[in-house]
Design a protein around this motif. Structure first.
Motif, PDB file in Angstrom:
ATOM      1  N   LYS A  57      30.526  48.794  23.453  1.00  0.00           N
ATOM      2  CA  LYS A  57      30.187  50.179  23.336  1.00  0.00           C
ATOM      3  C   LYS A  57      29.175  50.618  22.612  1.00  0.00           C
ATOM      4  CE  LYS A  57      32.466  54.716  22.551  1.00  0.00           C
ATOM      5  NZ  LYS A  57      33.693  55.403  22.232  1.00  0.00           N
ATOM      6  N   ALA A  58      28.063  51.377  23.398  1.00  0.00           N
ATOM      7  CA  ALA A  58      26.732  51.614  22.867  1.00  0.00           C
ATOM      8  C   ALA A  58      27.086  52.646  21.646  1.00  0.00           C
ATOM      9  CB  ALA A  58      26.179  52.502  23.845  1.00  0.00           C
ATOM     10  N   ARG A  59      26.033  52.432  20.465  1.00  0.00           N
ATOM     11  CA  ARG A  59      26.563  53.078  19.248  1.00  0.00           C
ATOM     12  C   ARG A  59      24.888  53.450  18.566  1.00  0.00           C
ATOM     13  NH1 ARG A  59      26.412  50.237  14.537  1.00  0.00           N
ATOM     14  NH2 ARG A  59      26.465  47.692  14.962  1.00  0.00           N
ATOM     15  N   LYS A  60      24.970  54.344  17.889  1.00  0.00           N
ATOM     16  CA  LYS A  60      23.750  54.657  17.355  1.00  0.00           C
ATOM     17  C   LYS A  60      23.442  54.079  15.794  1.00  0.00           C
ATOM     18  CE  LYS A  60      22.489  58.102  20.127  1.00  0.00           C
ATOM     19  NZ  LYS A  60      21.160  58.382  21.023  1.00  0.00           N
ATOM     20  N   ILE A  61      22.125  53.597  15.647  1.00  0.00           N
ATOM     21  CA  ILE A  61      21.705  52.902  14.611  1.00  0.00           C
ATOM     22  C   ILE A  61      20.560  53.800  13.772  1.00  0.00           C
ATOM     23  CG2 ILE A  61      20.817  50.881  13.583  1.00  0.00           C
ATOM     24  CD1 ILE A  61      22.435  49.291  15.188  1.00  0.00           C
ATOM     25  N   ARG A  62      20.626  54.292  12.692  1.00  0.00           N
ATOM     26  CA  ARG A  62      19.698  55.347  12.196  1.00  0.00           C
ATOM     27  C   ARG A  62      18.611  54.328  11.427  1.00  0.00           C
ATOM     28  NH1 ARG A  62      21.619  60.176  12.614  1.00  0.00           N
ATOM     29  NH2 ARG A  62      24.056  60.346  12.950  1.00  0.00           N
ATOM     30  N   THR A  63      18.713  53.335  11.001  1.00  0.00           N
ATOM     31  CA  THR A  63      17.706  52.804  10.370  1.00  0.00           C
ATOM     32  C   THR A  63      16.956  51.450  10.808  1.00  0.00           C
ATOM     33  OG1 THR A  63      18.951  51.192   8.924  1.00  0.00           O
ATOM     34  CG2 THR A  63      18.755  53.348   8.008  1.00  0.00           C
ATOM     35  N   GLN A  64      15.994  51.070  10.807  1.00  0.00           N
ATOM     36  CA  GLN A  64      15.229  49.908  11.515  1.00  0.00           C
ATOM     37  C   GLN A  64      15.840  48.621  10.772  1.00  0.00           C
ATOM     38  OE1 GLN A  64      10.755  48.403  11.319  1.00  0.00           O
ATOM     39  NE2 GLN A  64      10.931  50.126  12.901  1.00  0.00           N
ATOM     40  N   ALA A  65      15.994  48.643   9.313  1.00  0.00           N
ATOM     41  CA  ALA A  65      16.676  47.649   8.708  1.00  0.00           C
ATOM     42  C   ALA A  65      17.981  47.315   9.007  1.00  0.00           C
ATOM     43  CB  ALA A  65      16.613  47.858   7.083  1.00  0.00           C
ATOM     44  N   GLU A  66      18.889  48.183   9.590  1.00  0.00           N
ATOM     45  CA  GLU A  66      20.177  47.685  10.110  1.00  0.00           C
ATOM     46  C   GLU A  66      20.020  47.058  11.459  1.00  0.00           C
ATOM     47  OE1 GLU A  66      24.359  49.557  11.264  1.00  0.00           O
ATOM     48  OE2 GLU A  66      22.825  50.992  10.198  1.00  0.00           O
ATOM     49  N   LEU A  67      18.994  47.841  12.337  1.00  0.00           N
ATOM     50  CA  LEU A  67      18.926  47.136  13.596  1.00  0.00           C
ATOM     51  C   LEU A  67      18.512  45.758  13.543  1.00  0.00           C
ATOM     52  CD1 LEU A  67      18.765  48.073  16.767  1.00  0.00           C
ATOM     53  CD2 LEU A  67      16.553  48.502  16.452  1.00  0.00           C
ATOM     54  N   LEU A  68      17.323  45.541  12.679  1.00  0.00           N
ATOM     55  CA  LEU A  68      16.790  44.178  12.701  1.00  0.00           C
ATOM     56  C   LEU A  68      17.586  43.300  12.228  1.00  0.00           C
ATOM     57  CD1 LEU A  68      13.289  45.103  11.389  1.00  0.00           C
ATOM     58  CD2 LEU A  68      13.758  44.555  13.637  1.00  0.00           C
ATOM     59  N   SER A  69      18.807  43.709  11.574  1.00  0.00           N
ATOM     60  CA  SER A  69      19.615  42.580  11.076  1.00  0.00           C
ATOM     61  C   SER A  69      20.371  41.771  12.412  1.00  0.00           C
ATOM     62  CB  SER A  69      20.887  43.052  10.221  1.00  0.00           C
ATOM     63  OG  SER A  69      21.578  43.876  10.807  1.00  0.00           O
ATOM     64  N   TYR A  70      20.568  42.515  13.223  1.00  0.00           N
ATOM     65  CA  TYR A  70      21.268  42.049  14.690  1.00  0.00           C
ATOM     66  C   TYR A  70      20.145  41.005  15.299  1.00  0.00           C
ATOM     67  CZ  TYR A  70      25.013  45.294  13.912  1.00  0.00           C
ATOM     68  OH  TYR A  70      26.075  45.936  13.557  1.00  0.00           O
ATOM     69  N   THR A  71      18.970  41.046  15.073  1.00  0.00           N
ATOM     70  CA  THR A  71      17.984  40.030  15.625  1.00  0.00           C
ATOM     71  C   THR A  71      18.357  38.623  15.125  1.00  0.00           C
ATOM     72  OG1 THR A  71      16.124  40.272  13.892  1.00  0.00           O
ATOM     73  CG2 THR A  71      16.176  41.850  15.845  1.00  0.00           C
ATOM     74  N   HIS A  72      19.014  38.401  13.936  1.00  0.00           N
ATOM     75  CA  HIS A  72      19.414  37.053  13.534  1.00  0.00           C
ATOM     76  C   HIS A  72      20.878  36.986  13.711  1.00  0.00           C
ATOM     77  CE1 HIS A  72      15.760  36.422  11.181  1.00  0.00           C
ATOM     78  NE2 HIS A  72      15.690  37.779  11.175  1.00  0.00           N
ATOM     79  N   SER A  73      21.556  37.800  14.832  1.00  0.00           N
ATOM     80  CA  SER A  73      22.956  37.458  15.152  1.00  0.00           C
ATOM     81  C   SER A  73      23.251  36.307  15.687  1.00  0.00           C
ATOM     82  CB  SER A  73      23.507  38.852  16.013  1.00  0.00           C
ATOM     83  OG  SER A  73      24.688  38.684  16.118  1.00  0.00           O
ATOM     84  N   SER A  74      24.547  35.868  15.530  1.00  0.00           N
ATOM     85  CA  SER A  74      25.057  34.564  16.525  1.00  0.00           C
ATOM     86  C   SER A  74      25.399  35.163  17.604  1.00  0.00           C
ATOM     87  CB  SER A  74      26.040  33.843  15.649  1.00  0.00           C
ATOM     88  OG  SER A  74      27.278  34.820  15.343  1.00  0.00           O
TER      89      SER A  74
END
Length: 592
Positions: free
Chosen positions: A187-204
């Motif tokens: 489900k789509a959700r809102k992310i308010r900070t770039q730092a939190e979003l970028l953590s997902y670029t290292h997701s498994s």
């Protein structure tokens, strides 16, 4: 020991802040008296007194700054410490403006009411403090690029009212972004900070990595005209000043600031471009290990291998200190001093600044180190890296403050070298093949991000600055970036169209043009020195200590050349890449 908490009272008691501030203000008022004494025939003692006066004020201002700034890093929500820090910056600006005429005169520039300082008297005066001699002569060499006192004042005001607000506006636009994160099947959700979003670029999870990059770069694509306008303004501002200061190119102005000859930077970038195939092969290996057939740009930071056991702070600190002790008693003694003086703050805390740094107050005070230690192997390497900076400062600690810190060519030498020594020890103590594989993959990933990625930012800047002079659209600029991305990653990594807008996300190319080559420079220089250490072992240690002990008091190119390291030659940089190749070979051995 569960954590380390720094003792900022050792810098000076916070209760004395206002008293110290007032005393420095009064001391700055004496600058005019020193200006009156500037004369080519002045005595050595009078000139020496000014240099010591300048050093003392600079040291006191720096201590005052760090007393406020370090408190702020521990609580970034504190308006009070931010206000105090800004007051100190204003104090420093006041001293710079007051003393500018004196430094113009020392450089050999014409100053109203003063007799020009000729070469003969400059030679006579500059030897009065031997540690500052090379620095003072370097200032005279830069004189052709220094404007009149009034022109320098106008440029400073221009920055405050022109480029600075433009960059601040860009930052406001960027920090106002809210991201829609919608991985496939979620489900789509809102992310308010770039730092939190970028953590997902290292997701498994692959769909999360792709969704994170799409959410990020779509924002820049949708606002590309705004970011293009800001970048074009920054380029024009930098190019205008470079021309005004009589530099041959925009890049030349950055090189001059760094005291690096253009041929050294050219050789560095040629070496990076010529060795890009190492990283391209690495990405093919990573794709194979992850079993991803269609490996894409959003996959490059995917985690690989098993999670390595956490290393408690006590254990990590002991490991680092043992490595330093094995390498050099001087390294161990300096690192131990920083620890024993309680100058490290290790624990992640709410409102504490993220990341890590080493702050060197100088003037007899040990450096302070900020960490956010969570027990990961990477945190142990960060501890070694920042202690390396501290060791460098302490080995050069007997020098005047203005030349204590090494310039760009040597600034990352001790830190990266220390990190590599500890990395090799981590490999030795990690017995499982999967654990070693994880360490190697992480190190190759960090190497790519520090070396090749940064070099290609600069290659982009070189093309972009030239193209913008002739007129360019946002799409045209994005195509230049995309073309270089394809060259950088090769055929093993598919580059989605959305990544052509990534240039708009890179802050350094706007805030500090051409600065990014410094990261590749420091990493490859340290790796080349590491190769020499492996060859010479203990015979290399005195050489390393001598290089570090001169701080910024001598020409860095000449220091290195005196030890047969010629940074103007591509062959020198290739030595660093041979170390990276060895890392890659070590990685491949864990896959069989």
């Amino acid at each position: 020991m569960t954590k380390l908490v720094w003792d900022l009272e050792d810098l000076f008691p916070f209760d004395d802040f206002e008293k110290e501030y007032s005393e420095i203000e009064k001391q700055i008022g004496l600058t005019d008296c020193h200006f009156k004494e500037m004369n080519p025939d002045m005595s050595l003692e009078v000139f020496k007194n000014f240099l010591l006066f300048s050093e003392e004020i600079s040291a006191r201002i720096l201590h005052l700054y760090y007393r406020a700034a370090l408190e702020e890093t521990a609580d970034i929500s504190s308006d009070n410490f931010r206000m105090l820090k800004n007051r100190v910056l204003d104090l420093d600006k006041n001293f710079s403006e007051k003393s500018r005429k004196i430094w113009h005169w020392i450089r050999g520039k014409e100053v109203s009411g003063k007799v020009l300082l000729d070469e003969k008297n400059a030679n006579r005066l500059f030897g009065v403090l031997p540690a500052l001699k090379d620095y003072l002569f370097h200032l005279r060499k830069t004189a052709p690029h220094i404007l009149s006192d009034r022109e320098e004042m106008i440029l400073a005001e221009k920055d405050l009212s022109g480029i600075s607000p433009l960059l601040e506006l860009r930052n406001i636009i960027e920090t106002g972004f809210e991201f829609e994160f919608k991985p496939s099947g979620q489900k789509a959700r809102k992310i308010r900070t770039q730092a939190e979003l970028l953590s997902y670029t290292h997701s498994s999870v692959r769909s999360e990595r792709e969704a994170a990059y799409n959410a990020l770069l779509e924002k820049y694509r949708d606002n590309i005209s705004k970011f293009f306008t800001a970048y074009r303004g920054a380029v024009r501002d930098w190019s205008f000043e470079a021309s005004l200061r009589n530099y041959t190119s925009s890049l030349d102005m950055r090189n001059s600031m760094n005291r690096i000859p253009g041929e050294a930077v050219k050789s560095l970038l040629e070496a990076c471009r010529g060795n890009r195939f190492i990283y391209q092969e690495y990405f093919k290996i990573k794709a194979s290990d992850l079993k991803i057939k269609n490996f894409q740009r959003h996959d490059i930071y995917a985690p690989v291998g098993e999670k390595v056991n956490e290393i408690p702070l006590d254990e990590g600190l002991e490991l680092v200190l043992d490595v330093f002790k094995s390498f050099s008693p001087s390294f161990y003694k300096a690192a131990k001093e920083i620890v024993d003086m309680k100058h490290i703050d290790s624990e992640p805390q709410q409102n504490k600044q993220g990341g890590a740094f080493c702050a060197s107050p100088g003037a007899g005070k040990a450096p302070y180190i900020l960490l956010n230690y969570t027990g990961q192997p990477r945190d142990v390497l960060t501890l070694a890296h920042e202690l390396g900076h501290g060791i460098h400062s302490l080995l050069a600690g007997n020098l005047p403050l203005s030349v204590m810190q090494a310039g760009l060519p040597l600034a990352e030498t001790a830190s990266t070298f220390s990190e590599m020594l500890v990395f090799e020890q981590l490999l030795k103590r990690t017995k499982s093949k999967e654990g070693r594989k994880s360490l190697y993959f992480q190190k190759m990933q960090d190497s790519f991000a520090t070396v090749l990625r940064q070099a290609y930012f600069v290659l982009f800047e070189i093309e972009a600055h030239e193209a913008l002079k002739k007129g360019l659209t946002p799409d045209g600029l994005s195509e230049i970036y995309y073309k270089l991305l394809v060259e950088e990653f090769g055929e093993g990594v598919k580059i989605n169209e959305i990544f052509k807008y990534e240039w708009a996300y890179i802050p350094h190319i706007v805030n500090s043009p051409f600065y990014c080559y410094s990261y590749a420079f420091g990493e490859l220089l340290s790796l080349a020195l590491l190769a020499e250490y492996k060859r010479e072992k203990q015979g290399f240690v005195p050489v390393m200590e001598e290089i570090l002990s001169v701080g910024g008091s001598e020409d860095p190119v000449e220091i290195l050349k005196s030890h047969s390291f010629d940074i103007t030659k591509k062959d020198f940089w290739d030595k660093g890449f041979r170390e990276i190749e060895q890392l890659f070979e070590g990685l491949k051995e864990t896959l069989h």
